[in-house]
Design an enzyme around this catalytic site. Sequence first.
Site, PDB file in Angstrom:
ATOM      1  N   GLY A   1      65.011 -52.867 -20.586  1.00  0.00           N
ATOM      2  CA  GLY A   1      66.140 -52.241 -19.913  1.00  0.00           C
ATOM      3  C   GLY A   1      65.696 -51.143 -18.975  1.00  0.00           C
ATOM      4  O   GLY A   1      64.500 -50.979 -18.694  1.00  0.00           O
TER       5      GLY A   1
ATOM      6  N   HIS B   1      65.633 -47.862 -19.281  1.00  0.00           N
ATOM      7  CA  HIS B   1      64.737 -46.863 -19.870  1.00  0.00           C
ATOM      8  C   HIS B   1      63.319 -47.405 -19.975  1.00  0.00           C
ATOM      9  O   HIS B   1      62.347 -46.667 -19.774  1.00  0.00           O
ATOM     10  CB  HIS B   1      65.256 -46.468 -21.259  1.00  0.00           C
ATOM     11  N   CYS B   2      63.190 -48.687 -20.246  1.00  0.00           N
ATOM     12  CA  CYS B   2      61.873 -49.307 -20.430  1.00  0.00           C
ATOM     13  C   CYS B   2      61.036 -49.309 -19.152  1.00  0.00           C
ATOM     14  O   CYS B   2      59.804 -49.300 -19.223  1.00  0.00           O
ATOM     15  CB  CYS B   2      62.020 -50.749 -20.900  1.00  0.00           C
ATOM     16  N   ILE B   3      61.680 -49.357 -17.994  1.00  0.00           N
ATOM     17  CA  ILE B   3      60.937 -49.495 -16.739  1.00  0.00           C
ATOM     18  C   ILE B   3      60.761 -48.159 -16.021  1.00  0.00           C
ATOM     19  O   ILE B   3      60.268 -48.129 -14.880  1.00  0.00           O
ATOM     20  CB  ILE B   3      61.601 -50.518 -15.793  1.00  0.00           C
TER      21      ILE B   3
END
Length: 379
Positions: free
Chosen positions: A355, A357-359
């Site tokens: 998502g 936040h992950c990137i």
Amino acid sequence: MICETVALPGTPAADGWWMPAEFEPHAGCWMLWPERADNWRERARPAEAAFLAVAEAIGRFEEVHVGVSAEHRATARAMLPSHVDLLTLPHDDCWMRDVGPTYLVSERPGLRGVHWQFNAWGGLEEGLYHPWDRDERVGAAVLAYEKRDRYRAPVVLEGGAIHVDGEGTALLVEQCVLNPNRNPGMTKERMEALLREYLGVSGFIWLGRGLFNDETDGHIDNLACFVAPGKVCLTWTDDGADPQYAISRDAWQRLSEARDARGRRLQVTKLPMPGPLYMTEQEARGLAPGSGKPRRAGERMAGSYANFYFANGGLIMPLLDPRTDTLAAQCLQRLCPGRRVVGVPAREILLGGGGIHCITQQVPDPQARRVNPRHAAKS
């Protein structure tokens, strides 16, 4: 060519440094460009558009820096706004939260970083791709580019596996952080000792399992996060037949009984989850052969509104399901009244396994005035 700096001796806590909360002031944000054709369908063209939308949304609030391989630099430069800083940075995939540095602050101006060990969420037997040697070097490369001192942690850990409140408390998931596919033989006591030294925290709140079917073995950033000191939002479903129900219910119980590092009980808000969301036949097509995790039609995806990004004065949230997007946005707006909530279509990012936040990886403001949580008295 970026040359890695020599890691500092000692530990951050011993030197007076700690990890600040994500809702504290930022100097900017780092991302990586999606390129992996065995994880991003249609040679990553749809993913490029999704990452562009995220970069543009964050760029309304703070500076954005993007790492991209030399092969894809021209494409990224043509697509990204001119004010986005590009760094030629080899990487295996684009999960900057997990492969980038965890930034540290102190009571004096400046930044340092922790460079964690990385094994693609599980190593050769359970990891999501191999090799991962270029990802293993990203944290050091970013810190060298910024001319920041770094600490090399003696443990495998991803940025998406940790949330902190900036006041001494860490929020973690046992399923992930204590998984033997990261650090065989690791005990909770040993991990807490290491995190005290490398994050500068003193209190720990452990949740049991992460979001159902999360391929990272249950990162905290899909399940729960601090939105302010003493305040946590938790991914929630009222559907008792959903496997997520028992997971969230257990997390709710643990959070309700917990106290943070300053002795406060937490205010916990239930954040509705989208879906369930499943990969379609069309979405499962278009992947090149490779070592990446197989993507199959009908597979349930780990969609979560908790996987958002705090920006200066803003909150960039994933749009995942028209049935729940507005409800989730309203919930986040109530939790963060001083911020502008901006939704960005994120299904394409979810198809690759993560998502918003992950990137992303925030860079704290090095000039912000802070007090070492170890020096602050419990309230």
